[in-house]
Design a protein around this motif. Structure first.
Motif, short mmCIF file in Angstrom:
data_model
loop_
_atom_site.label_atom_id
_atom_site.label_comp_id
_atom_site.label_asym_id
_atom_site.label_seq_id
_atom_site.Cartn_x
_atom_site.Cartn_y
_atom_site.Cartn_z
N GLY A 319 0.91 -1.14 0.41
CA GLY A 319 0.01 0.34 -0.37
C GLY A 319 0.84 1.90 0.21
N SER A 320 1.78 0.98 0.50
CA SER A 320 3.23 2.40 0.36
C SER A 320 3.23 2.41 -0.90
N LEU A 321 3.29 2.13 -1.95
CA LEU A 321 4.00 1.98 -2.95
C LEU A 321 2.88 2.78 -4.13
N SER A 322 1.64 3.29 -3.78
CA SER A 322 1.08 3.71 -4.73
C SER A 322 0.91 5.63 -4.57
N ALA A 323 0.84 5.64 -5.57
CA ALA A 323 1.22 7.59 -5.90
C ALA A 323 0.45 8.39 -5.14
N GLU A 324 1.76 8.91 -4.69
CA GLU A 324 1.28 10.13 -3.20
C GLU A 324 2.56 11.07 -3.66
N PRO A 325 1.91 12.23 -3.90
CA PRO A 325 0.75 12.52 -4.33
C PRO A 325 0.23 12.32 -5.34
N PRO A 326 -1.25 12.37 -5.50
CA PRO A 326 -1.71 11.04 -6.89
C PRO A 326 -1.14 12.06 -8.47
N LEU A 327 -1.40 11.14 -9.22
CA LEU A 327 -1.03 11.59 -10.28
C LEU A 327 -2.06 12.72 -10.70
N GLN A 328 -1.42 13.78 -11.17
CA GLN A 328 -2.04 14.59 -12.37
C GLN A 328 -2.10 14.89 -13.51
N VAL A 329 -3.22 14.46 -13.82
CA VAL A 329 -3.48 14.78 -15.63
C VAL A 329 -4.31 15.31 -15.97
N THR A 330 -4.30 17.01 -16.48
CA THR A 330 -4.71 17.51 -17.18
C THR A 330 -5.27 16.96 -18.62
N LEU A 331 -6.36 16.61 -19.03
CA LEU A 331 -6.62 16.45 -20.31
C LEU A 331 -6.15 17.28 -21.45
N PRO A 332 -5.77 16.80 -23.43
CA PRO A 332 -5.52 17.76 -23.89
C PRO A 332 -7.53 18.83 -24.19
N ASN A 333 -6.88 19.51 -25.21
CA ASN A 333 -8.37 19.49 -26.42
C ASN A 333 -7.75 18.90 -27.71
N LEU A 334 -8.47 18.05 -27.66
CA LEU A 334 -7.88 17.46 -29.06
C LEU A 334 -8.40 18.15 -30.56
N PRO A 335 -7.29 18.53 -30.94
CA PRO A 335 -7.84 19.40 -32.64
C PRO A 335 -8.99 19.39 -32.95
N PRO A 336 -10.10 19.39 -33.88
CA PRO A 336 -10.82 18.66 -34.54
C PRO A 336 -10.21 17.96 -35.60
N SER A 337 -11.33 17.30 -36.12
CA SER A 337 -10.22 16.45 -37.32
C SER A 337 -10.91 17.44 -39.13
N THR A 338 -10.69 17.34 -40.26
CA THR A 338 -10.92 18.13 -41.10
C THR A 338 -11.41 17.16 -42.14
N PRO A 339 -12.12 17.99 -43.21
CA PRO A 339 -12.56 16.70 -44.02
C PRO A 339 -12.30 15.81 -44.86
N GLN A 340 -10.74 16.13 -44.81
CA GLN A 340 -10.00 15.26 -45.36
C GLN A 340 -9.24 14.24 -44.35
N THR A 341 -9.44 13.71 -43.31
CA THR A 341 -9.06 13.63 -42.40
C THR A 341 -9.95 12.28 -42.56
N PRO A 342 -9.57 10.93 -42.12
CA PRO A 342 -10.04 9.65 -42.92
C PRO A 342 -11.50 9.69 -41.67
N ARG A 343 -12.15 8.99 -41.61
CA ARG A 343 -13.46 9.55 -41.40
C ARG A 343 -12.81 7.63 -39.91
N PRO A 344 -14.04 7.34 -39.42
CA PRO A 344 -13.36 6.39 -38.04
C PRO A 344 -14.51 5.24 -39.33
N MET A 345 -13.75 4.17 -38.64
CA MET A 345 -14.71 3.19 -39.60
C MET A 345 -15.13 1.64 -38.21
N PRO A 346 -16.02 2.32 -37.64
CA PRO A 346 -16.00 1.20 -36.15
C PRO A 346 -16.82 -0.44 -36.73
#
Lengths: 346, 346
Positions: A319-346
């Motif tokens: 238990g003493s091996l856990s992150a302390e201080p806790p990890l702090q990650v700020t989310l990026p703000n992903l840039p938008p796709s463009t008309p040239q961006t290949p579409r998702p293929m779900p």
């Protein structure tokens, strides 16, 4: 390279250490300095001379780590299985990939992974740079291709700028390899100091008496034969079931990579940092209880039947091996796709 | 309640505004103050007297928003389809849920959603509190049950503490309804001011000349008949294909909720905030190009064939509606499961 030598040195040291403790008792001898020789205080960054960790590359890597457009479906990002909200894992027995395919192995945490001597359970990638390419191309995971990744990224002007800044000396910086390098540079910053590091740095109050007892048990039982070095594991390969067979184990491990019969059931020793937060355990997530995992390891690796008391102490130390201080990650703000961006293929 | 009256008031105002501009020209009359009467500056928080937005509730909501244990599989969180790294959307035509089931509708952004007069494309939930329950229980989305959600959360001591703090007056605070309330409280803080708000607040330099031209075109074309109010949409229902039929539209929209024939093809008017970052567009993500979406809307809703120049101006204005400063979200550090936590069921 230092990272390859270190585990062997610490292994040798640890044997001396165990025998020393066995002969003379632990309480007289244990000091943070001695413990530090077995493990080592976590650095701020896991450097790699062949992929320097620059702020521009780390920032780009953070964006890419969260970007599902690296997958064929546009749905799966690195963070999908290595969730940074969840100690770098997905909390599943084995991971879910493209079209809900269930993979064969448990997702190891990405936290501190850059400290390890190789990557994946079977060590088939030498570092996080090489590792980061794997899931993107694995048809069961992100199911993408190098070409699709590059085409998507090149179609997004903000990414093109970011690659130029991250790889300023290259004329064509938006490549699949650089995508992996940037992700890896970000991962090289995902290191989580813990109370145990503070202890090794000399702060005796950083561990509770029970945790110190657990550390003693961890050392004397022999866990440190494999779980040593800065990442408390991640420094060597070892057969799973070294002394006693693991009844449920089917995965041949490193044998699948080398085809060497001696590598059957051999895996990279996993890190124990953040282990109380990264259940389930073992290569296929077979075990949800850390107590049970510790007990299993004692029996199959060391031939020892640990008492409930010993297990409790070791888990307390873990238990003493856990992150302390806790990890702090700020989310990026992903840039938008463009008309040239290949579409998702779900 | 004010939020229901506001759209109608702004609709009436906007008609006066359009006719005023048509008669006398825009450049003489346009002022931030007048524009503000059509739209309104975004608040800091979207308050709800029946679910007060407290720091404790918002913090709990942030954890829950990112926690995949709210889903049956343990794989899907709110953030899976409303990715806060990606302007609150998944960037797919329609969303992917439990066992990779493809849903029928495009995931609307969660950003600023709390400002809207109802939730979902068909307005079947009255607010984000009610909305937040939907996907958890939808068998095509998170596929969970109320009981499973509560059982998972009650098994995790850190969550029990957080619920106690977020709902201090309740004796049994860990409930499905409070889970939704906490998520909703978090969402009520996910508001994204933009340059357009600065403009409405009197900073004339916040919009470029082209964007101001676009605003003028947006108003004069009649877009503001529906896209008005603080969220620039999200204030009323409207038939999709009001003047001209939408050739590809099959979704009956609000009719599925009310069974009233007048509600066929009726949808909630979507917000245009962050619209340049939330492709693809329309109820089923039919259209990837914002230019094409604007052109379609002009034709099917207003019976107008917009010139490329007009479309370009409007799209330019729409760019001023994106979050600025960019949204900053720090990931939570999710508390670990315990032996009592029901396992993921992928």
């Amino acid at each position: 390279m230092q990272k390859f030598k270190l585990p062997f040195l610490t292994l040798i040291c640890s044997y001396f250490f165990i025998s020393n403790f066995s002969n003379h008792g632990f309480s007289q001898d244990i000091t943070p300095d001695k413990v530090k020789t077995i493990f080592g205080i976590i650095p701020k960054v896991a450097e790699n001379p062949s992929n320097p960790v620059t702020p521009e590359k780390v920032n780009l890597g953070r964006y890419l780590f969260f970007d599902p457009r690296l997958s064929k479906s546009g749905k799966i990002s690195c963070n999908s299985c290595h969730s940074l909200a969840n100690s770098g894992v997905d909390g599943l027995a084995t991971s879910i990939g493209h079209k809900w395919q269930i993979g064969p192995r448990n997702a190891p945490t990405v936290l501190n992974a850059a400290l390890e001597f190789s990557q994946f359970w079977d060590g088939r990638a030498k570092d996080v740079e090489e590792q980061a390419m794997g899931p993107m191309l694995n048809p069961k995971e992100m199911a993408s291709t190098k070409e699709l990744v590059v085409q998507r990224l090149k179609s997004i002007p903000q990414y093109v700028d970011m690659f130029k800044k991250a790889f300023p000396d290259e004329t064509d910086p938006v490549t699949f390899e650089n995508t992996a390098k940037a992700i890896a540079a970000f991962e090289r910053t995902l290191l989580t100091p813990s109370r145990f590091d503070r202890y090794m740095d000399g702060d005796l109050s950083a561990l509770s008496p029970e945790e110190k007892e657990g550390l003693k048990t961890f050392i004397q039982t022999g866990c440190i034969s494999c779980h040593n070095g800065t990442d408390i594991g991640g420094g060597m390969f070892q057969k799973f079931g070294l002394v006693n067979k693991v009844s449920w184990l089917q995965d041949l491990g490193r044998f699948e990579v080398t085809k060497n019969p001696a590598d059957k059931y051999v895996f990279k020793v996993p890190s124990l940092r953040n282990i109380t937060k990264t259940a389930p355990y073992f290569n296929n997530g077979h075990t949800w209880s850390l107590e049970e995992a510790v007990k299993t390891m004692g029996y199959v690796q060391l031939g020892k039947t640990l008492s409930d008391e010993e297990v409790k102490k070791i888990v307390s130390f873990l238990g003493s091996l856990s992150a302390e201080p806790p990890l702090q990650v700020t989310l990026p703000n992903l840039p938008p796709s463009t008309p040239q961006t290949p579409r998702p293929m779900p």
